[in-house]
Design a protein around this motif. Sequence first.
Motif, PDB file in Angstrom:
ATOM      1  N   ARG A  47       5.353  -3.228   6.020  1.00  0.00           N
ATOM      2  CA  ARG A  47       6.268  -3.593   4.931  1.00  0.00           C
ATOM      3  C   ARG A  47       7.615  -4.011   5.501  1.00  0.00           C
ATOM      4  O   ARG A  47       8.230  -4.972   5.029  1.00  0.00           O
ATOM      5  CB  ARG A  47       6.461  -2.411   3.977  1.00  0.00           C
ATOM      6  CG  ARG A  47       5.272  -2.094   3.097  1.00  0.00           C
ATOM      7  CD  ARG A  47       5.674  -1.140   1.983  1.00  0.00           C
ATOM      8  NE  ARG A  47       4.499  -0.648   1.279  1.00  0.00           N
ATOM      9  CZ  ARG A  47       4.071   0.606   1.324  1.00  0.00           C
ATOM     10  NH1 ARG A  47       4.750   1.506   2.014  1.00  0.00           N
ATOM     11  NH2 ARG A  47       2.993   0.970   0.672  1.00  0.00           N
ATOM     12  N   ILE A  93      11.477  -4.310   0.773  1.00  0.00           N
ATOM     13  CA  ILE A  93      10.613  -3.195   1.181  1.00  0.00           C
ATOM     14  C   ILE A  93      10.263  -2.335  -0.024  1.00  0.00           C
ATOM     15  O   ILE A  93       9.099  -1.965  -0.239  1.00  0.00           O
ATOM     16  CB  ILE A  93      11.304  -2.349   2.267  1.00  0.00           C
ATOM     17  CG1 ILE A  93      11.464  -3.167   3.558  1.00  0.00           C
ATOM     18  CG2 ILE A  93      10.520  -1.065   2.541  1.00  0.00           C
ATOM     19  CD1 ILE A  93      12.363  -2.518   4.592  1.00  0.00           C
ATOM     20  N   GLN A  96       7.738  -3.922  -2.357  1.00  0.00           N
ATOM     21  CA  GLN A  96       6.370  -3.794  -1.843  1.00  0.00           C
ATOM     22  C   GLN A  96       5.815  -2.394  -2.106  1.00  0.00           C
ATOM     23  O   GLN A  96       4.636  -2.243  -2.435  1.00  0.00           O
ATOM     24  CB  GLN A  96       6.349  -4.092  -0.343  1.00  0.00           C
ATOM     25  CG  GLN A  96       6.638  -5.554  -0.004  1.00  0.00           C
ATOM     26  CD  GLN A  96       6.720  -5.771   1.494  1.00  0.00           C
ATOM     27  OE1 GLN A  96       5.712  -5.946   2.168  1.00  0.00           O
ATOM     28  NE2 GLN A  96       7.941  -5.735   2.042  1.00  0.00           N
ATOM     29  N   ARG A  97       6.660  -1.369  -1.953  1.00  0.00           N
ATOM     30  CA  ARG A  97       6.207   0.001  -2.227  1.00  0.00           C
ATOM     31  C   ARG A  97       5.809   0.158  -3.693  1.00  0.00           C
ATOM     32  O   ARG A  97       4.770   0.755  -4.014  1.00  0.00           O
ATOM     33  CB  ARG A  97       7.320   0.998  -1.894  1.00  0.00           C
ATOM     34  CG  ARG A  97       7.525   1.248  -0.413  1.00  0.00           C
ATOM     35  CD  ARG A  97       8.295   2.539  -0.189  1.00  0.00           C
ATOM     36  NE  ARG A  97       8.610   2.702   1.227  1.00  0.00           N
ATOM     37  CZ  ARG A  97       9.808   2.546   1.757  1.00  0.00           C
ATOM     38  NH1 ARG A  97      10.827   2.207   0.993  1.00  0.00           N
ATOM     39  NH2 ARG A  97      10.011   2.721   3.051  1.00  0.00           N
TER      40      ARG A  97
END
Length: 396
Positions: A47, A93, A96-97
């Motif tokens: 990520r 990031i 994406q999580r």
Amino acid sequence: MSFTPYIPQDKASEELQDQIVKVMRLDAELHGKIPRPLRVPMTNLLRVVNSYYSNKIEGNSTVPADILRAEQVADAPQEVKVSEDFLEIKRHIEAQRRLTDDPIDPVDVCTRDTISRLHREFYVGVPEEMLDIQVNEQGDIIRMVPGVFREYGVKVGQHIAPTAEQMQAHLGQFERVYRLDRIHGLSRFLAAAAAHHRLMWIHPFMDGNGRTGRLFTDQYLKASGFGGYGLWSMSRGFARNTTVYYDMLNAADHPRKGDQDGRGILSDSGLMRWTRYFTETALDQVQYFSAQLDPEKLGERIDVYFEMRSRGALSDGKGNALPELRIEARDVYKTLLHMGDQPRAELQASLGVGERTTRGLLSQMAKEGLIILDGRKPVSLNLSRHSIEFLFPYLW
């Protein structure tokens, strides 16, 4: 008038089809061979890698060491935390999580709602002034609303994007032609390649289209059945040579050049060039990460890393010597890699050393980010920012 959805499989050369098959095979092998305990820390690392490279394409100057330090150390330097470039990467990031925690239904991956969500996810928590977009050469400013499709015309370099009215029609076509329940076999990869370009060409938002487009492609490849995706990254491949990436996108932007160049409004020969580039990029990336995650080679790099650490022979990225680490740390790391999370007592028994020695060793490894200690929970594997450069060379 509509655009060609993707290069039909029967129009793809034998060489191109062979490359796609190889990508699919290597992806499946990568998905199957990665040690289970390494999957979560490796996915977390990717990520960061994906975010770094996707934002680098847009001119972001943040360096990997700062990202890793801020990701893994609570008291990261304040100047790293607050820079606008760094905040862009952190948002990416975190987006994406959230997409992992709340995944998109594969059938819905190309809908307007999903594309809107991807754009909105990237802008969560953005200061309002960062949403002010200049819309013309006279300097007029509008406030962009994350996830809301544009209502103005835009020009990006030489590309004049479709009007807002045309854009809505193209988004409708996009939603229809890239539905994955209607696409099978190699055509799914061919569709992923074309969809990346078509979404960038449609340019549905006033800003953030590049990063949204690459987030979309990440989701589309996962939804297409590429189980190893997330252990390799298209953005890393695109960013290796940004000029070529944009040149190939521009080639697919060209209008159709006569009746021998397809039936859509865009050049089929340009789309073919882009599709070849997209495939070569995917193959390069899945080969790189397959080599890095090969169990035997990874095991050798782990051995050398801990051997050098035991002699105090390694330095960090700034040239500062890393502290000595008992050679037993290697055995802890490889046990966690191959056997998964372990109780502290089990690790102590396998090492054959005293409780005090084990406690000190695990404490140092946790402080460096090599493992995770969480109360009474079993010890788990992690990837430290210092070990990443050695265990995964040329990652950045």
